[in-house]
Design a protein around this motif. Structure first.
Motif, PDB file in Angstrom:
ATOM      1  N   GLU A  20     -73.339  88.887 -37.669  1.00  0.00           N
ATOM      2  CA  GLU A  20     -72.102  89.390 -37.669  1.00  0.00           C
ATOM      3  C   GLU A  20     -71.162  90.691 -37.248  1.00  0.00           C
ATOM      4  OE1 GLU A  20     -69.643  85.883 -36.923  1.00  0.00           O
ATOM      5  OE2 GLU A  20     -71.995  85.469 -36.540  1.00  0.00           O
ATOM      6  N   GLN A  59     -67.075  91.876 -36.223  1.00  0.00           N
ATOM      7  CA  GLN A  59     -66.760  92.342 -37.065  1.00  0.00           C
ATOM      8  C   GLN A  59     -65.789  93.580 -36.722  1.00  0.00           C
ATOM      9  OE1 GLN A  59     -69.464  91.645 -40.318  1.00  0.00           O
ATOM     10  NE2 GLN A  59     -67.821  90.476 -41.261  1.00  0.00           N
ATOM     11  N   GLU A 113     -62.592  93.421 -34.004  1.00  0.00           N
ATOM     12  CA  GLU A 113     -62.104  92.603 -34.542  1.00  0.00           C
ATOM     13  C   GLU A 113     -61.203  93.944 -35.427  1.00  0.00           C
ATOM     14  OE1 GLU A 113     -62.841  89.098 -36.714  1.00  0.00           O
ATOM     15  OE2 GLU A 113     -63.247  87.545 -35.121  1.00  0.00           O
ATOM     16  N   SER A 162     -64.289  91.432 -45.418  1.00  0.00           N
ATOM     17  CA  SER A 162     -63.455  91.143 -43.631  1.00  0.00           C
ATOM     18  C   SER A 162     -62.404  92.112 -43.080  1.00  0.00           C
ATOM     19  CB  SER A 162     -61.859  90.130 -44.494  1.00  0.00           C
ATOM     20  OG  SER A 162     -61.004  90.422 -43.798  1.00  0.00           O
ATOM     21  N   PRO A 163     -62.932  92.115 -41.601  1.00  0.00           N
ATOM     22  CA  PRO A 163     -62.379  92.730 -41.049  1.00  0.00           C
ATOM     23  C   PRO A 163     -61.034  93.093 -41.813  1.00  0.00           C
ATOM     24  CG  PRO A 163     -63.944  91.584 -40.000  1.00  0.00           C
ATOM     25  CD  PRO A 163     -63.592  91.060 -41.002  1.00  0.00           C
TER      26      PRO A 163
END
Length: 331
Positions: A130, A134, A137, A83-84
């Motif tokens: 993705e 990512q 973000e 998760s960023p």
């Protein structure tokens, strides 16, 4: 002026173990600071016998606490698996503990087999495509600049710090260089993986770079294998371990560093000899004078002033000595 940094995969020599290797890593980082190296970064590798650096953030905290000035970083966090937001918080935590010394290097690499990737993501099949989202973000979380229309607008990565960790993208081609340039972040080119793509890749990065919160001008680092011996012959003797190690890694075999004796006794096939010759393009091997000329030539080719060095040798003392000789050339 050439700046030198170290990228450490924490390679485990045959006959040794992770405990000894990580203690040697700490000692090497302390020496690197004393010698004047600029950064000490840790790689991220999973499900392997031969590399003890699986969690760069933990290694960074350990080494930052053991040193005083040298920048510590990741080379790099495998962002597609995570998760960023969580990555941003991990590195803001480090920045709060060690202000001004934290580098966040990220990469798109899957980090292992498909099975390993699924284990990392707890069974979620995350799409490597993705990665651009990512990365963008992550840059927003680090700078508290998430657009108001974004679904996570208003969420702040904690703890808050006066400045964010510096953000770097690791890459091996024009696409990653373009991405780093558009975000205005640093770029690390993996010469030790794809040496033939460097010139065009760095040209792309310099030409397309846009000034942003992170940096007003482009910053490029070249990562490469270096073995600096007392003489050319001594360096060649030491490098045999690295040659055989790379062959085995590429075949998915034992990834521990073989001894020079084992490498000398190994009976190479014709195709393996060809592969070693190809792999040598990823390395600089030689006496101090030989190494300096080759690094100076690369600095001119790539128009950069910083090199991040990997030296994966069986004997920790010889590994230290190689870094010492290299430092004496420039630092």
């Amino acid at each position: 002026m050439i700046n030198l940094s170290i990228l450490d995969q924490a390679p485990i020599p045959s006959g040794s173990d992770s405990y000894t290797t990580l203690e040697n890593t700490r000692n090497l980082a302390i020496l690197a600071e004393d010698l004047g190296y600029k950064r000490y970064w840790f790689a991220e590798h999973h499900s392997t016998k031969g590399l003890a650096s699986t969690a760069p953030e933990i290694m960074m905290a350990h080494i930052a606490a053991s040193t005083n000035r040298i920048k510590v970083g990741s080379g790099g966090v495998l962002l597609p698996q995570y998760s960023p937001f969580k990555v941003a918080e991990n590195f803001r935590q480090l920045e709060a503990l060690h202000p001004g010394r934290i580098d966040l290097g990220v990469g798109r690499s899957p980090g292992g087999t498909a099975k390993t990737r699924l284990a990392l993501t707890d069974g979620v099949n995350k799409d490597l495509n993705e990665f651009p989202r990512q990365l963008k973000e992550l840059s927003h979380y680090l700078t508290d600049s998430m657009p108001s229309g974004h679904e996570y607008a208003g969420i702040k990565a904690a703890p808050q710090t006066n400045t964010p960790p510096s953000l770097w993208l690791l890459g091996m081609g024009e696409n990653s260089a373009k991405r780093a340039a558009e975000l205005g972040i640093g770029y690390v080119f993996g010469h030790f993986i794809k040496p033939d793509r460097g010139e065009n890749t760095l040209k792309t990065y310099y030409e397309l770079f846009k000034s942003t919160y992170f940096s007003s001008s482009p910053s490029a680092i070249i990562a490469l294998f270096v073995v600096c011996g007392e003489t050319d012959e001594h360096a060649e003797e030491l490098a045999q371990s690295q040659d055989l190690w790379l062959l085995r890694v590429e075949k998915g075999l034992d990834s521990r560093i073989p001894s020079p004796e084992e490498a000398r006794k190994y009976r190479y096939t014709a195709s393996e000899k060809e592969r070693i010759e190809t792999n040598r393009k990823r390395m600089i091997i030689g006496s101090p004078s030989t190494v300096k000329k080759k690094i100076d030539d690369l600095a001119e080719l790539y128009e950069t002033e910083e090199f991040m060095v990997l030296t994966n040798l069986h004997d920790p003392k010889e590994r230290k000595n190689s870094y010492k000789r290299l430092a004496h050339l420039y630092l």
